[in-house]
Design a protein around this motif. Structure first.
Motif, PDB file in Angstrom:
ATOM      1  N   PHE A 195       0.815  -1.211   0.000  1.00 44.50           N
ATOM      2  CA  PHE A 195       0.000   0.000   0.000  1.00 44.50           C
ATOM      3  C   PHE A 195       0.851   1.264   0.000  1.00 44.50           C
ATOM      4  O   PHE A 195       0.470   2.292  -0.522  1.00 44.50           O
ATOM      5  CB  PHE A 195      -0.983   0.013   1.169  1.00 44.50           C
ATOM      6  CG  PHE A 195      -0.359   0.325   2.491  1.00 44.50           C
ATOM      7  CD1 PHE A 195       0.216  -0.674   3.252  1.00 44.50           C
ATOM      8  CD2 PHE A 195      -0.318   1.632   2.961  1.00 44.50           C
ATOM      9  CE1 PHE A 195       0.814  -0.385   4.462  1.00 44.50           C
ATOM     10  CE2 PHE A 195       0.282   1.933   4.177  1.00 44.50           C
ATOM     11  CZ  PHE A 195       0.843   0.919   4.924  1.00 44.50           C
ATOM     12  N   GLU A 196       2.064   1.157   0.585  1.00 45.40           N
ATOM     13  CA  GLU A 196       2.880   2.362   0.635  1.00 45.40           C
ATOM     14  C   GLU A 196       3.415   2.766  -0.735  1.00 45.40           C
ATOM     15  O   GLU A 196       3.950   3.846  -0.905  1.00 45.40           O
ATOM     16  CB  GLU A 196       4.035   2.225   1.633  1.00 45.40           C
ATOM     17  CG  GLU A 196       5.028   1.156   1.305  1.00 45.40           C
ATOM     18  CD  GLU A 196       4.684  -0.170   1.972  1.00 45.40           C
ATOM     19  OE1 GLU A 196       5.587  -0.979   2.149  1.00 45.40           O
ATOM     20  OE2 GLU A 196       3.492  -0.380   2.294  1.00 45.40           O
ATOM     21  N   LEU A 197       3.263   1.868  -1.706  1.00 38.69           N
ATOM     22  CA  LEU A 197       3.706   2.211  -3.053  1.00 38.69           C
ATOM     23  C   LEU A 197       2.557   2.682  -3.933  1.00 38.69           C
ATOM     24  O   LEU A 197       2.787   3.290  -4.977  1.00 38.69           O
ATOM     25  CB  LEU A 197       4.358   0.986  -3.721  1.00 38.69           C
ATOM     26  CG  LEU A 197       5.744   0.585  -3.226  1.00 38.69           C
ATOM     27  CD1 LEU A 197       6.260  -0.589  -4.034  1.00 38.69           C
ATOM     28  CD2 LEU A 197       6.704   1.757  -3.339  1.00 38.69           C
ATOM     29  N   VAL A 198       1.322   2.429  -3.490  1.00 33.49           N
ATOM     30  CA  VAL A 198       0.179   2.658  -4.369  1.00 33.49           C
ATOM     31  C   VAL A 198       0.139   4.084  -4.906  1.00 33.49           C
ATOM     32  O   VAL A 198      -0.111   4.305  -6.091  1.00 33.49           O
ATOM     33  CB  VAL A 198      -1.138   2.306  -3.641  1.00 33.49           C
ATOM     34  CG1 VAL A 198      -2.337   2.815  -4.420  1.00 33.49           C
ATOM     35  CG2 VAL A 198      -1.227   0.804  -3.446  1.00 33.49           C
ATOM     36  N   THR A 199       0.433   5.065  -4.037  1.00 31.51           N
ATOM     37  CA  THR A 199       0.297   6.444  -4.492  1.00 31.51           C
ATOM     38  C   THR A 199       1.301   6.806  -5.579  1.00 31.51           C
ATOM     39  O   THR A 199       1.150   7.812  -6.239  1.00 31.51           O
ATOM     40  CB  THR A 199       0.503   7.449  -3.336  1.00 31.51           C
ATOM     41  OG1 THR A 199       1.755   7.149  -2.708  1.00 31.51           O
ATOM     42  CG2 THR A 199      -0.605   7.375  -2.326  1.00 31.51           C
ATOM     43  N   PHE A 206       5.093   2.015 -11.971  1.00 30.77           N
ATOM     44  CA  PHE A 206       5.533   3.361 -11.662  1.00 30.77           C
ATOM     45  C   PHE A 206       5.391   4.259 -12.887  1.00 30.77           C
ATOM     46  O   PHE A 206       5.827   3.899 -13.963  1.00 30.77           O
ATOM     47  CB  PHE A 206       7.021   3.363 -11.301  1.00 30.77           C
ATOM     48  CG  PHE A 206       7.295   3.200  -9.843  1.00 30.77           C
ATOM     49  CD1 PHE A 206       6.998   4.228  -8.958  1.00 30.77           C
ATOM     50  CD2 PHE A 206       7.863   2.046  -9.363  1.00 30.77           C
ATOM     51  CE1 PHE A 206       7.273   4.097  -7.607  1.00 30.77           C
ATOM     52  CE2 PHE A 206       8.134   1.905  -8.005  1.00 30.77           C
ATOM     53  CZ  PHE A 206       7.837   2.932  -7.132  1.00 30.77           C
ATOM     54  N   SER A 207       4.805   5.424 -12.691  1.00 29.98           N
ATOM     55  CA  SER A 207       4.959   6.453 -13.716  1.00 29.98           C
ATOM     56  C   SER A 207       6.288   7.141 -13.407  1.00 29.98           C
ATOM     57  O   SER A 207       6.788   7.022 -12.285  1.00 29.98           O
ATOM     58  CB  SER A 207       3.820   7.466 -13.618  1.00 29.98           C
ATOM     59  OG  SER A 207       3.867   8.094 -12.352  1.00 29.98           O
ATOM     60  N   LEU A 208       6.844   7.857 -14.361  1.00 31.79           N
ATOM     61  CA  LEU A 208       8.106   8.556 -14.086  1.00 31.79           C
ATOM     62  C   LEU A 208       7.908   9.553 -12.951  1.00 31.79           C
ATOM     63  O   LEU A 208       8.721   9.656 -12.037  1.00 31.79           O
ATOM     64  CB  LEU A 208       8.621   9.265 -15.346  1.00 31.79           C
ATOM     65  CG  LEU A 208       9.898  10.095 -15.132  1.00 31.79           C
ATOM     66  CD1 LEU A 208      11.031   9.250 -14.572  1.00 31.79           C
ATOM     67  CD2 LEU A 208      10.340  10.758 -16.432  1.00 31.79           C
ATOM     68  N   ASN A 209       6.766  10.271 -12.999  1.00 32.51           N
ATOM     69  CA  ASN A 209       6.524  11.254 -11.955  1.00 32.51           C
ATOM     70  C   ASN A 209       6.365  10.585 -10.587  1.00 32.51           C
ATOM     71  O   ASN A 209       6.901  11.052  -9.589  1.00 32.51           O
ATOM     72  CB  ASN A 209       5.278  12.081 -12.297  1.00 32.51           C
ATOM     73  CG  ASN A 209       5.253  13.379 -11.516  1.00 32.51           C
ATOM     74  OD1 ASN A 209       6.185  14.170 -11.583  1.00 32.51           O
ATOM     75  ND2 ASN A 209       4.206  13.579 -10.750  1.00 32.51           N
ATOM     76  N   GLY A 210       5.651   9.462 -10.585  1.00 29.60           N
ATOM     77  CA  GLY A 210       5.490   8.716  -9.336  1.00 29.60           C
ATOM     78  C   GLY A 210       6.830   8.239  -8.816  1.00 29.60           C
ATOM     79  O   GLY A 210       7.094   8.278  -7.610  1.00 29.60           O
ATOM     80  N   PHE A 211       7.682   7.818  -9.721  1.00 32.30           N
ATOM     81  CA  PHE A 211       9.004   7.337  -9.316  1.00 32.30           C
ATOM     82  C   PHE A 211       9.822   8.470  -8.704  1.00 32.30           C
ATOM     83  O   PHE A 211      10.479   8.312  -7.685  1.00 32.30           O
ATOM     84  CB  PHE A 211       9.723   6.733 -10.521  1.00 32.30           C
ATOM     85  CG  PHE A 211      11.043   6.107 -10.170  1.00 32.30           C
ATOM     86  CD1 PHE A 211      11.104   4.954  -9.405  1.00 32.30           C
ATOM     87  CD2 PHE A 211      12.227   6.672 -10.609  1.00 32.30           C
ATOM     88  CE1 PHE A 211      12.325   4.380  -9.073  1.00 32.30           C
ATOM     89  CE2 PHE A 211      13.451   6.106 -10.286  1.00 32.30           C
ATOM     90  CZ  PHE A 211      13.495   4.955  -9.516  1.00 32.30           C
ATOM     91  N   LYS A 212       9.749   9.635  -9.333  1.00 31.10           N
ATOM     92  CA  LYS A 212      10.472  10.795  -8.791  1.00 31.10           C
ATOM     93  C   LYS A 212       9.992  11.112  -7.380  1.00 31.10           C
ATOM     94  O   LYS A 212      10.783  11.422  -6.489  1.00 31.10           O
ATOM     95  CB  LYS A 212      10.234  12.018  -9.671  1.00 31.10           C
ATOM     96  CG  LYS A 212      10.929  12.013 -11.006  1.00 31.10           C
ATOM     97  CD  LYS A 212      10.674  13.383 -11.594  1.00 31.10           C
ATOM     98  CE  LYS A 212      10.873  13.461 -13.061  1.00 31.10           C
ATOM     99  NZ  LYS A 212      10.449  14.776 -13.575  1.00 31.10           N
ATOM    100  N   LEU A 213       8.671  11.046  -7.195  1.00 31.04           N
ATOM    101  CA  LEU A 213       8.134  11.338  -5.871  1.00 31.04           C
ATOM    102  C   LEU A 213       8.601  10.304  -4.855  1.00 31.04           C
ATOM    103  O   LEU A 213       8.897  10.619  -3.711  1.00 31.04           O
ATOM    104  CB  LEU A 213       6.604  11.347  -5.908  1.00 31.04           C
ATOM    105  CG  LEU A 213       5.967  12.558  -6.549  1.00 31.04           C
ATOM    106  CD1 LEU A 213       4.461  12.372  -6.631  1.00 31.04           C
ATOM    107  CD2 LEU A 213       6.296  13.811  -5.767  1.00 31.04           C
TER     108      LEU A 213
END
Ligand code: ZN
Length: 338
Positions: A195-199, A206-213
């Protein structure tokens, strides 16, 4: 989540544990002074592992120096923390390790910790150490170095073994972690994404933006920082790419322009937000002054209530949302923006 809140919510989950020795000594280096109880995993990261049955919540006795080396690092299991501390000690005291007479190194060591003498260092590093191959490449290079007396640091270590070896079953991971053949693409097609990765994900990847975050949230700012994080967090190997630059087909420049994205697609620079709402601020659960909020909104080019609501949406459950009020017009007496 603040440390105080985390203590309140998770502290009772931790049980005292003696993974290496049942004596009152540091479980990473065998020191018997300046001892403290260390939360493993760090209390401020407990929420990330609450549903992970592989992670045991334990309190481990550590000396002040080892505890400081770990601080709030996101390393949830004791074996990884143990080897991380060894690596850090070897790196920190490299000059002392290859110069057993201690010549010309007095300016190198923190005066706060006096265990820099050669034999003491050997004892601390060899304490509980069974597997040299679990140490980082850098540590292994240092251990191969020839000391002033003509044998390697490694040979010194083996000779100095103090008989307090760790119980191997406590240190070795029980389950081998699954890996793809090429070792690169993370397998995100699992039904259960932590769950801690879901956002950070779009669908199952992973989207690139999600990965950056994700990198931002874990204080990873360099490629070597990522490599280290990856090595230390075996539980996420199924979800993180080994080579992000290949996976996302981009340069390792991915820290520039980290954006939070609202439901309507507006982008807000996390770097700008964090310039105003610092970690200290979040810890104290305080709101920005009206003056700072106006500057922040100006920098983010937010001028209407609708845009502000988009920002609130984009911040989602992130800690820094604590720094600004939901309804600034009701919160600040002198509010005039909209
Ligand atoms: Zn220690």
């Amino acid at each position: 989540m603040s440390r105080k809140q985390a203590m309140k919510q998770y502290n009772q989950l931790y049980k005292r544990s003696w993974p290496v020795s049942d004596e009152l000594i540091c479980q990473c280096c065998g020191n018997s002074t300046n001892l403290e109880w260390d939360h493993c995993p760090a209390i401020t990261t407990a929420h990330l592992f609450i549903n992970n049955k592989k992670i045991k919540f334990i309190l481990v006795l550590l000396c002040k120096e080892c505890n400081l080396l770990l601080s709030n690092l996101l390393i949830p299991d004791f074996p990884s923390r143990f080897y991380y501390v060894k690596d850090e000690l070897i790196k920190k005291y490299e000059k002392n390790l290859i110069n057993e007479r201690g010549e010309n190194v007095s300016d190198f060591i923190d005066s706060e910790f006096d265990c820099s003498a050669f034999s003491c260092l050997l004892g601390r590093i060899s304490f509980g150490l069974l597997r040299f191959d679990q140490l980082s490449d850098n540590s292994q290079i240092i251990l191969e170095k020839i000391t002033v007396s003509g044998i390697t640091v490694m040979e010194h270590l083996i000779n100095s073994s103090n008989g307090k070896l760790i119980h191997e079953s406590n240190l070795i991971e029980e389950d081998e972690v699954y890996h793809d053949e090429d070792g690169d693409l993370p397998n995100l097609n699992k039904e259960e994404v932590p769950f801690e990765l879901v956002t950070f994900l779009e669908g199952n990847r992973f989207s690139l933006n999600g990965f950056k975050l994700f990198l931002h949230d874990n204080y990873i700012y360099t490629q070597s920082g990522y490599n280290r994080f990856y090595d230390e967090n075996v539980i996420w190997h199924d979800y993180l790419p080994v080579h992000p630059e290949k996976f996302f087909n981009c340069d390792w420049n991915i820290f520039l322009d980290v954006f939070l994205i609202s439901d309507k697609g507006s982008e807000f620079s996390l770097n700008i937000l964090e310039k105003y709402i610092t970690y200290d601020f979040v810890e104290r659960r305080e709101k920005l002054s009206l003056f700072d909020l106006e500057d922040l909104l100006n920098d983010l080019k937010i001028s209407t209530k609708e845009e502000y609501n988009e920002l609130i949406f984009a911040l989602g459950g992130r800690d820094i949302i604590a720094g600004i009020p939901d309804e600034p017009e009701n919160f600040y007496e002198d509010w005039i923006l909209w």
